[in-house]
Every structure is written in C-alpha cells, then in structure tokens.
Design a protein around this motif. Structure first.
Motif, PDB file in Angstrom:
ATOM      1  N   THR A 186       0.810  -1.219   0.000  1.00  0.00           N
ATOM      2  CA  THR A 186       0.000   0.000   0.000  1.00  0.00           C
ATOM      3  C   THR A 186       0.846   1.272   0.000  1.00  0.00           C
ATOM      4  O   THR A 186       0.402   2.305  -0.485  1.00  0.00           O
ATOM      5  CB  THR A 186      -0.938   0.033   1.214  1.00  0.00           C
ATOM      6  N   ASN A 187       2.047   1.223   0.557  1.00  0.00           N
ATOM      7  CA  ASN A 187       2.949   2.370   0.563  1.00  0.00           C
ATOM      8  C   ASN A 187       3.482   2.565  -0.863  1.00  0.00           C
ATOM      9  O   ASN A 187       4.031   1.640  -1.466  1.00  0.00           O
ATOM     10  CB  ASN A 187       4.105   2.113   1.530  1.00  0.00           C
ATOM     11  N   TRP A 188       3.354   3.778  -1.416  1.00  0.00           N
ATOM     12  CA  TRP A 188       3.753   4.033  -2.807  1.00  0.00           C
ATOM     13  C   TRP A 188       5.162   3.559  -3.095  1.00  0.00           C
ATOM     14  O   TRP A 188       5.432   3.005  -4.168  1.00  0.00           O
ATOM     15  CB  TRP A 188       3.664   5.534  -3.118  1.00  0.00           C
ATOM     16  N   TYR A 189       6.067   3.749  -2.152  1.00  0.00           N
ATOM     17  CA  TYR A 189       7.470   3.389  -2.384  1.00  0.00           C
ATOM     18  C   TYR A 189       7.635   1.899  -2.644  1.00  0.00           C
ATOM     19  O   TYR A 189       8.555   1.482  -3.355  1.00  0.00           O
ATOM     20  CB  TYR A 189       8.333   3.836  -1.203  1.00  0.00           C
ATOM     21  N   ASN A 190       6.747   1.093  -2.089  1.00  0.00           N
ATOM     22  CA  ASN A 190       6.803  -0.356  -2.309  1.00  0.00           C
ATOM     23  C   ASN A 190       5.839  -0.813  -3.396  1.00  0.00           C
ATOM     24  O   ASN A 190       5.943  -1.947  -3.877  1.00  0.00           O
ATOM     25  CB  ASN A 190       6.452  -1.094  -1.009  1.00  0.00           C
ATOM     26  N   PRO A 260       2.214  -0.933   6.212  1.00  0.00           N
ATOM     27  CA  PRO A 260       1.246  -1.230   7.274  1.00  0.00           C
ATOM     28  C   PRO A 260       0.826  -2.694   7.249  1.00  0.00           C
ATOM     29  O   PRO A 260       0.864  -3.344   6.199  1.00  0.00           O
ATOM     30  CB  PRO A 260       0.071  -0.311   6.938  1.00  0.00           C
ATOM     31  N   LYS A 261       0.438  -3.185   8.391  1.00  0.00           N
ATOM     32  CA  LYS A 261       0.029  -4.583   8.493  1.00  0.00           C
ATOM     33  C   LYS A 261      -1.236  -4.828   7.672  1.00  0.00           C
ATOM     34  O   LYS A 261      -2.200  -4.068   7.739  1.00  0.00           O
ATOM     35  CB  LYS A 261      -0.225  -4.956   9.949  1.00  0.00           C
ATOM     36  N   LEU A 282       0.204 -16.099  -5.376  1.00  0.00           N
ATOM     37  CA  LEU A 282      -0.209 -15.825  -4.000  1.00  0.00           C
ATOM     38  C   LEU A 282       0.980 -15.269  -3.241  1.00  0.00           C
ATOM     39  O   LEU A 282       2.101 -15.786  -3.365  1.00  0.00           O
ATOM     40  CB  LEU A 282      -0.732 -17.090  -3.316  1.00  0.00           C
ATOM     41  N   ALA A 283       0.745 -14.210  -2.485  1.00  0.00           N
ATOM     42  CA  ALA A 283       1.835 -13.530  -1.792  1.00  0.00           C
ATOM     43  C   ALA A 283       1.468 -13.272  -0.333  1.00  0.00           C
ATOM     44  O   ALA A 283       0.302 -13.018   0.000  1.00  0.00           O
ATOM     45  CB  ALA A 283       2.163 -12.213  -2.488  1.00  0.00           C
ATOM     46  N   TYR A 284       2.479 -13.320   0.522  1.00  0.00           N
ATOM     47  CA  TYR A 284       2.342 -13.040   1.953  1.00  0.00           C
ATOM     48  C   TYR A 284       3.439 -12.062   2.356  1.00  0.00           C
ATOM     49  O   TYR A 284       4.594 -12.209   1.942  1.00  0.00           O
ATOM     50  CB  TYR A 284       2.496 -14.318   2.783  1.00  0.00           C
ATOM     51  N   HIS A 285       3.090 -11.082   3.174  1.00  0.00           N
ATOM     52  CA  HIS A 285       4.103 -10.152   3.666  1.00  0.00           C
ATOM     53  C   HIS A 285       5.088 -10.889   4.568  1.00  0.00           C
ATOM     54  O   HIS A 285       4.698 -11.698   5.409  1.00  0.00           O
ATOM     55  CB  HIS A 285       3.457  -8.997   4.428  1.00  0.00           C
ATOM     56  N   ASN A 445      -4.635 -16.169   5.890  1.00  0.00           N
ATOM     57  CA  ASN A 445      -5.359 -15.550   4.779  1.00  0.00           C
ATOM     58  C   ASN A 445      -5.430 -14.027   4.875  1.00  0.00           C
ATOM     59  O   ASN A 445      -5.448 -13.337   3.851  1.00  0.00           O
ATOM     60  CB  ASN A 445      -6.764 -16.136   4.677  1.00  0.00           C
ATOM     61  N   THR A 446      -5.490 -13.502   6.093  1.00  0.00           N
ATOM     62  CA  THR A 446      -5.558 -12.045   6.230  1.00  0.00           C
ATOM     63  C   THR A 446      -4.244 -11.365   5.824  1.00  0.00           C
ATOM     64  O   THR A 446      -4.201 -10.151   5.669  1.00  0.00           O
ATOM     65  CB  THR A 446      -5.899 -11.663   7.684  1.00  0.00           C
ATOM     66  N   ASN A 447      -3.189 -12.149   5.659  1.00  0.00           N
ATOM     67  CA  ASN A 447      -1.890 -11.619   5.210  1.00  0.00           C
ATOM     68  C   ASN A 447      -1.615 -12.016   3.757  1.00  0.00           C
ATOM     69  O   ASN A 447      -0.499 -11.905   3.286  1.00  0.00           O
ATOM     70  CB  ASN A 447      -0.771 -12.155   6.125  1.00  0.00           C
ATOM     71  N   ARG A 448      -2.658 -12.468   3.067  1.00  0.00           N
ATOM     72  CA  ARG A 448      -2.484 -13.045   1.725  1.00  0.00           C
ATOM     73  C   ARG A 448      -3.102 -12.170   0.643  1.00  0.00           C
ATOM     74  O   ARG A 448      -4.169 -11.596   0.812  1.00  0.00           O
ATOM     75  CB  ARG A 448      -3.126 -14.436   1.700  1.00  0.00           C
TER      76      ARG A 448
END
Length: 466
Positions: A186-190, A260-261, A282-285, A445-448
């Motif tokens: 969500t952060n523009w830099y990322n 952010p989380k 599928l991606a996870y932080h 799933n909430t991190n996916r």
C-alpha cells in the motif's frame, strides 16, 4: 618393570589414538563450517570496501553497489532508477560512449548491472591481472558521468523498448514479479511500477539525471567488493589510489518505506490479451529482516515451494495434476538476503483452462491448513539441508559473484559483511515451534494477496473455434 613398561606403551598408544581422533574431528568441523574470508574497512570519504580472496580460479570480480534502488526513486519518475542504471554505461570522464563495455570485453571479461528494490549494482569479472584496470574504470564513472541530452534521449528510448518487449507485448508480462508488489503493498514506495510508466520515462530531464547522480552515486552511498585471486595489499593500494579522492555527498534522509500490516485478504484479476491459459500468484508479507521469524520463513519457503519434494509442488503437480511449473521464493528480483525494506514471499504457476480457480485454491488451502502438522524436527532439518545447498551454490556461483553480492548487500544494509558467515548458524537456531509460530502469524489468509491472470487469448480462441 616389564609389566609397567607395557602398560606405559599401551597408555601412550591410546593417547595418540585419542589425539588423532580429536584432530580429525576438528578438521571435519573446519570443513563443515566453511568460512568466507572477509576484510572490511572504509575510506575517509565513506566508501565501504570488502575484500575476499579466493584462489579457485585466476579471476577477479569487482562489484560496486549503490544504496539506491527503485523503491525510493522520485515520485512521478517511475522507472528512473532503472533508467539511470543505463546512463552509467554511456561514458565518463575518461571513457567515451560504449568504451567502458569495450574495455572489459577486450580484456577477456564480462560485465553487467541491475536495479533492485534497495540497490543498483555494477560488476565485472576479469582475469586477475586486469583488476587494477577495472578499479580505475569504476572509479572513473563514480567520479563523473558524461551526462548529455543525446545520451539521455537515447537511453529513454532503450528503456521504453525494454518495457514494451518484456512487459507490454509479452504474455504474462510483468506477472507476478512486477505486478504483485503493486497489489500486495500500500505504501507508494513499495507499490509503484518500478519498471516505469512510459509517460514518466519521457518526463525525465537532464536536471533530474544530474541531481540523481550527485545525490546517490557518491562514495559514502556505495560499497565495493573485490572477490577472487588477487593480492590483498595490492588491491588496497589501488582502491585508495583511485577512489579515496572522490568527494562524498550529503545523502538525503530516506523516506518512510514501512508497510502497514495487512488485515484482510486481497484478491485481484489481471486481464491478459496474450495469455492462452490462466495463472495465479499468492503472496504473503514477510517478517522483518534478521528476526527468528524471518529465518523461519526461509525454511518454510524450502518446505512449501522449493524443489519437486515441496508440499505445494507435490499437491498441485503430482497429486492433482493442475500444473507443472510451481515456483516461488522470497524476493523475486534477488534472494532473501539482498534486500532491505518490506518484502513478500510469493509463489505462482499456470494451470489448464479446464481447471477452475476454486479447485486451485481448495488444493492450496488443504496444504496450508495441514502445514503445521507436517512441521517436525526432521522436516526442519531437511529444509535446512536444501537451504544450505542453495546458499553455498549462490556464494560460489559465477566465479564468486554471489559472494560479492552478499558482501556488498550486508555492508550497505547492516554495515557488517561478516554476516555472510553467520547465516547458516541463524537458520540452525530455528526450532519446529518457531516455524509453527511463524505460520500462525504470517501464513494466514488475512496476510495473503491473490492475483489471477484471466487469459483473454484463450477466450478468443474458444470463440473462433465455435
């Protein structure tokens, strides 16, 4: 006296055997605990220098890493860090256009450069006796580029064509390595298009290039590693001769790149007019770097997606037959060690048109739901063996280029290139309980984020066949 003499001889013989056994055990430990030689120091202008001798082959690697990647490139100038990488080959104070490349190639060497999340790097692999020439050439372009409008216009065209060839006109172009960070973060830099929007690439001007070079391509924002068959004292003399008089610069404070989380699952669909079958990623932080959860994720990567015996490959390829190309990892543009900011762990694959997305996700969820039950000490040990093999392949690969990469990365990000020798020990500290704790915190799933490719070419083919 004869009995005592025999007893003494037997005792002496036993001590000798014990001593030899201990010596052999110590030698085996030394062999098992291979250490990369690291000599680290800084010049007065702030340049970080790492020397690592290796006489395996009569070659030397010079790697220069600048602490600027596309993560923190200027807003409204997406793709600028990558564009600037191209500019570094357009000429310097003493080497004209393309002369840097010719210099390396005519001396029997190879070279390249790349832009990553948190650094831009340049390297040359040459015969050892050409090391001084390479150090001079790298210092020459660090000291000053030939920044002209002609060179800029030329490279804008080159990069725009690269975007068109690799992304816009390619089936699955940018999937998922370029796409997923934009969806998961969500952060523009990322989360911006780091390859560059065509309009942003066109908007770059000469002032932008001059300012970028002056700001980020200074010795106090860089690290240089020399790896290979060379004389340490001689290399130090050359590095001091060519780099020490390059002035340092005032490096601006880095922007906030924290992420952010994530608190709920994200799902996206990308229409692809050139794709002929669907694909999914599928991606996870990831956990924060260098924490125990970070190392646990490295082992989970091995357990879940690395190799034919990984759980997801077994389920999706062997058991279900849904795919034949399951793959993934931590940091698609490098490895789990050569980045600094937030990162995602990701995997992706294509699958047949006859298979539904629901079937795919059901099979994946089955693996993830039962994952903790599969985590035993044996599982962790097997993952460590795979990871260790991969790590040492990376360190020794391409005449030691992987070693140069980690040394520069750890110097830039941690001010500690010696970390290269502690990685294996950090993974060995990870227990099944830590792995299970990491699953509960991160592989949820909430991190996916799920990204699916909708193959419009396949839809068109079906329509035409009717």
């Amino acid at each position: 006296m004869k009995i005592k003499s025999k007893w003494f001889v037997l005792m002496l013989f036993a001590l000798l055997i014990s001593s030899c056994a201990e010596e052999k055990e110590e030698q085996q430990k030394e062999t098992a605990q291979f250490k990369v030689p690291v000599e680290y120091y800084k010049l007065d202008n702030g340049l970080k220098v790492i020397l690592s001798k290796d006489t395996t082959s009569p070659t030397a690697i010079v790697a220069v890493y600048y602490n600027i990647g596309f993560r923190i490139e200027p807003k409204d100038r997406t793709g600028f860090a990558h564009l600037f990488e191209h500019m570094m080959f357009q000429g310097s104070q003493n080497l004209g256009k393309m002369e840097f490349i010719k210099l390396i190639q005519q001396n029997g060497g190879v070279l390249n450069g790349s832009t990553r999340f948190d650094f831009t790097n340049y390297f040359e692999i040459v015969p050892s006796h050409k090391l001084e020439t390479m150090l001079w050439a790298e210092a020459d372009r660090m000291r000053g580029l030939d920044i002209t409008q002609e060179n800029l216009t030329n490279q804008q065209g080159v990069v725009k064509n690269e975007v068109k060839v690799n992304v816009l006109n390619q089936p699955y172009g940018g999937f998922p390595w370029l796409d997923m960070p934009q969806y998961a973060n969500t952060n523009w830099y990322n989360a911006h298009n780091f390859y560059g929007d065509l309009e942003d690439l066109d908007a770059a001007n000469l002032e932008d290039v001059q300012s970028f070079f002056k700001t980020y391509y200074a010795p106090n924002n860089a690290a240089i590693s020399v790896v290979g068959d060379f004389d340490i004292d001689e290399a130090k003399t050359w590095i001091n001769k060519y780099f020490s008089n390059i002035p340092s610069a005032e490096i601006p404070e880095q922007p906030d790149i924290s992420e952010p989380k994530q608190v709920e699952q994200k799902e996206f669909v990308k229409n692809d007019s050139l794709a002929n079958k669907p694909a999914i990623a599928l991606a996870y932080h990831m956990p924060e770097r260098n924490t125990e959860e970070y190392y646990a994720m490295g082992l989970l990567d091995q357990i879940l997606v690395q190799g034919d015996n990984s759980l997801l490959a077994q389920k999706l390829e062997k058991d279900k037959g849904y795919s034949s190309d399951v793959g993934g990892g931590i940091n698609y543009l490098g490895n789990m060690f050569n980045y600094k900011g937030p990162m995602i762990w990701m995997y992706d694959f294509t699958y047949d048109n006859e298979t539904s997305r629901e079937e795919i996700l059901s099979a994946i969820d089955e693996v993830m739901t039962n994952l903790k039950e599969n985590i035993t000490q044996k599982t962790v040990d097997q993952a460590l063996v795979k990871l260790r093999s991969q790590l040492y392949d990376d360190i020794g690969g391409t005449f030691g280029l992987g070693r140069a990469d980690l040394l520069c990365s750890f110097a830039l990000f941690d001010d500690n290139p010696e970390r290269i020798n502690t990685l294996e020990d950090e993974f060995k500290k990870i227990t099944p309980d830590i792995v299970k704790k990491t699953i509960d915190e991160y592989l949820i799933n909430t991190n996916r984020t799920i990204l699916t490719v909708n193959p419009l070419l396949a839809d068109n083919e079906k329509t035409q066949s009717k």
